[in-house]
Design a protein around this motif. Structure first.
Motif, short mmCIF file in Angstrom:
data_model
loop_
_atom_site.label_atom_id
_atom_site.label_comp_id
_atom_site.label_asym_id
_atom_site.label_seq_id
_atom_site.Cartn_x
_atom_site.Cartn_y
_atom_site.Cartn_z
N ASP A 13 0.66 -1.25 -0.06
CA ASP A 13 0.12 -0.09 -0.02
C ASP A 13 0.81 1.40 -0.02
O ASP A 13 0.24 2.32 -0.38
N GLU A 14 2.05 1.24 0.34
CA GLU A 14 2.94 2.30 0.60
C GLU A 14 4.49 2.17 0.50
O GLU A 14 4.75 0.92 0.69
N GLU A 18 9.68 5.80 3.08
CA GLU A 18 9.07 6.99 2.43
C GLU A 18 10.11 8.10 2.51
O GLU A 18 10.43 8.93 1.42
N SER A 57 2.04 6.63 -0.53
CA SER A 57 1.17 5.77 -0.71
C SER A 57 0.75 5.54 -2.27
O SER A 57 1.56 6.22 -3.23
N ASN A 58 0.36 4.56 -2.55
CA ASN A 58 0.26 3.91 -3.97
C ASN A 58 -0.16 5.27 -4.85
O ASN A 58 0.11 5.56 -5.99
N GLU A 59 -1.23 5.87 -4.20
CA GLU A 59 -1.75 7.07 -4.89
C GLU A 59 -0.74 7.98 -4.94
O GLU A 59 -0.75 8.51 -6.08
N ALA A 60 -0.16 8.38 -3.89
CA ALA A 60 0.86 9.49 -4.30
C ALA A 60 2.10 9.04 -5.13
O ALA A 60 2.46 9.93 -5.95
N SER A 62 1.88 7.43 -7.88
CA SER A 62 1.18 7.40 -9.17
C SER A 62 1.45 9.08 -9.85
O SER A 62 0.97 9.32 -10.67
N ARG A 63 1.05 9.80 -8.61
CA ARG A 63 1.17 11.32 -8.90
C ARG A 63 2.36 12.04 -8.82
O ARG A 63 2.70 13.30 -8.98
N LYS A 69 8.88 9.69 -11.75
CA LYS A 69 8.37 8.29 -11.90
C LYS A 69 9.29 7.51 -13.00
O LYS A 69 9.48 6.49 -12.86
N GLN A 122 3.72 -4.14 -9.40
CA GLN A 122 2.57 -3.08 -8.98
C GLN A 122 3.12 -1.94 -9.13
O GLN A 122 2.37 -0.92 -9.61
N LEU A 126 2.13 1.72 -11.17
CA LEU A 126 1.79 2.92 -10.46
C LEU A 126 2.38 4.09 -11.22
O LEU A 126 2.12 5.37 -11.17
#
Length: 128
Positions: A13-14, A18, A57-60, A62-63, A69, A122, A126
């Protein structure tokens, strides 16, 4: 920057390391001029708004900005290339009767390796 191991820890999930990954990506994506300015700020931890809300997090992930990236994507590809087999080969081995012929230790190693590869794949999705 990445500690003694020289690796980052990524979960489902993250990113579990980090802070290290954030700083590393930020620094590696800087121009030489930006790096000199950043270094002269006396204190790598005194980063303002970016660092405070940088739960990766996974969402972060991807952004992330495109250069970060790309760097992360290429790093994951290099990591995947270091394995002797690919994800599909491990999937197939888990389903075959050859799995039953493996020792318990080899079966456990296969499960760990397969899990690592799934997380890396994964991560590729992302940051694609």
């Amino acid at each position: 920057m990445v500690g003694e191991e020289g690796a980052f820890v990524v979960g489902w999930d993250e990113v579990l390391t980090e802070e290290e990954l954030s700083v590393t990506l930020k620094v590696l994506c800087m121009s030489e001029e930006e790096f000199k300015e950043y270094k002269e700020q006396d204190g790598w931890e005194d980063d303002s708004e970016e660092e405070e809300s940088s739960t990766l997090s996974n969402e972060a992930l991807s952004r992330l900005k495109a250069p970060c990236k790309k760097l992360l994507y290429d790093s994951v590809l290099l990591t995947l290339e270091s394995y002797r087999s690919d994800l599909k080969a491990d999937q197939d081995l888990l389903k075959k009767e050859a799995y039953e012929k493996l020792s318990q230790r080899e079966q456990q190693a296969l499960h760990v390796r397969y899990g690592q590869k799934r997380i890396l794949h994964q991560l590729l999705e992302l940051v694609r």
